[in-house]
Scaffold this active site. Structure first.
Site, PDB file in Angstrom:
ATOM      1  N   ARG A  67       0.807  -1.214   0.000  1.00  0.00           N
ATOM      2  CA  ARG A  67       0.000   0.000   0.000  1.00  0.00           C
ATOM      3  C   ARG A  67       0.846   1.273   0.000  1.00  0.00           C
ATOM      4  O   ARG A  67       0.312   2.356  -0.183  1.00  0.00           O
ATOM      5  CB  ARG A  67      -0.924   0.022   1.219  1.00  0.00           C
ATOM      6  N   ARG A  78     -10.628   6.436   4.977  1.00  0.00           N
ATOM      7  CA  ARG A  78      -9.812   5.366   4.377  1.00  0.00           C
ATOM      8  C   ARG A  78      -9.503   5.687   2.913  1.00  0.00           C
ATOM      9  O   ARG A  78      -8.382   5.458   2.445  1.00  0.00           O
ATOM     10  CB  ARG A  78     -10.550   4.025   4.458  1.00  0.00           C
TER      11      ARG A  78
END
Length: 284
Positions: A141, A230
């Site tokens: 990520r 998020r």
């Protein structure tokens, strides 16, 4: 944690690389100067010495787990989702659970140290069962994670799933989990109108069978505020990762045209796997 902090100090001979090399030892690292583009008809074939090694990128809630899991079943390689590893640790009441709960409930990204720890344990457990190859979902990520992963194994292909943000939010708010069997469902019936040059999109709900219907729960982090946070954090961190793999010629962008019935055949076609599924179905 002190040991992990030492592992993560950037160095060409970093112990984290050695840790991951041990974890990936069943998948031989093969050098190959050929880049894997989505228009190359041979890119979906694994290297002769090992199985597929793919990464799935995409916003939280885009459907990485759904499509990675289907491809895992089709290709016979393990689907390793870091989100599932985190949720398993959360439910285990292990030493990391309270720390993870605070991070997850704020919509923040879990630290590299924790992710590497969980991922290494999962890979070693699979290795002991004879697993080969992988589809990584939710990792890497960050650019640092991508660089470390690149030091220890070769990624063949990176699939970047894309979907309208308003649809992702609606999908996340509709997610439900059966508290008994653990399977995921979605109660949202999505009908997004065409606007600003974006096509309209419809997604039917993925409803549970009758025996699960009364046992559905909502994830604690599936609130609108946390979902939007998020997504903000993801976009902030993900662009360098996408650029990293794009530079290597391994990134395949895939815009999801709708739900599973519309998207799955198109994804197989983009991966040159549509004939593969037909052959597997015929054998089955």
């Amino acid at each position: 944690m002190a040991a992990l902090n030492r592992l993560l100090k950037p160095s060409p001979s970093s112990s984290i690389s050695l840790l991951f090399k041990r974890s990936f030892s069943t998948t031989a690292i093969v050098s190959d100067s050929q880049s894997h583009h989505h228009n190359n008809p041979n890119f979906a074939q694994p290297k002769p010495s090992r199985n597929f090694q793919w990464v799935f990128l995409g916003c939280p809630g885009v459907g990485k787990g759904t499509y990675a899991s289907r491809l895992s079943n089709l290709l016979g390689v393990p689907h390793i989702a870091t989100g599932d590893l985190v949720r398993h640790e959360l439910s285990s009441s292990g030493p990391l659970s309270s720390q993870l709960a605070e991070i997850v409930n704020q919509g923040k990204l879990v630290s590299d140290e924790i992710i590497f720890n969980l991922l290494s344990k999962r890979i070693e457990a699979g290795e002991s069962k004879g697993e080969s190859g992988f589809i990584l979902d939710g990792f890497p990520r960050t650019i640092r994670q991508a660089e470390i992963l690149d030091q220890v194994t070769e990624i063949d292909l990176v699939v970047n799933l894309k979907l309208r943000e308003d649809v992702i939010v609606e999908k996340c708010l509709g997610r439900r989990i059966c508290s008994q069997c653990g399977k995921g469902f979605n109660v949202a019936s999505i009908n997004a109108k065409a606007e600003n040059g974006r096509p309209g999109m419809s997604m039917a709900p993925l409803l549970p069978p009758q025996h699960c219907a009364s046992k559905l729960i909502t994830r604690a982090d599936d609130t609108e505020q946390i979902v939007k946070e998020r997504l903000r954090v993801y976009h902030e961190k993900s662009q360098p990762v996408e650029d990293f793999y794009k530079t290597q010629g391994k990134l395949m962008e895939f815009d999801l045209p709708g739900g599973i019935p519309e998207s799955w055949p198109k994804l197989l076609e983009a991966l040159n796997l549509d004939d593969f599924e037909v052959k597997r179905s015929a054998v089955a």
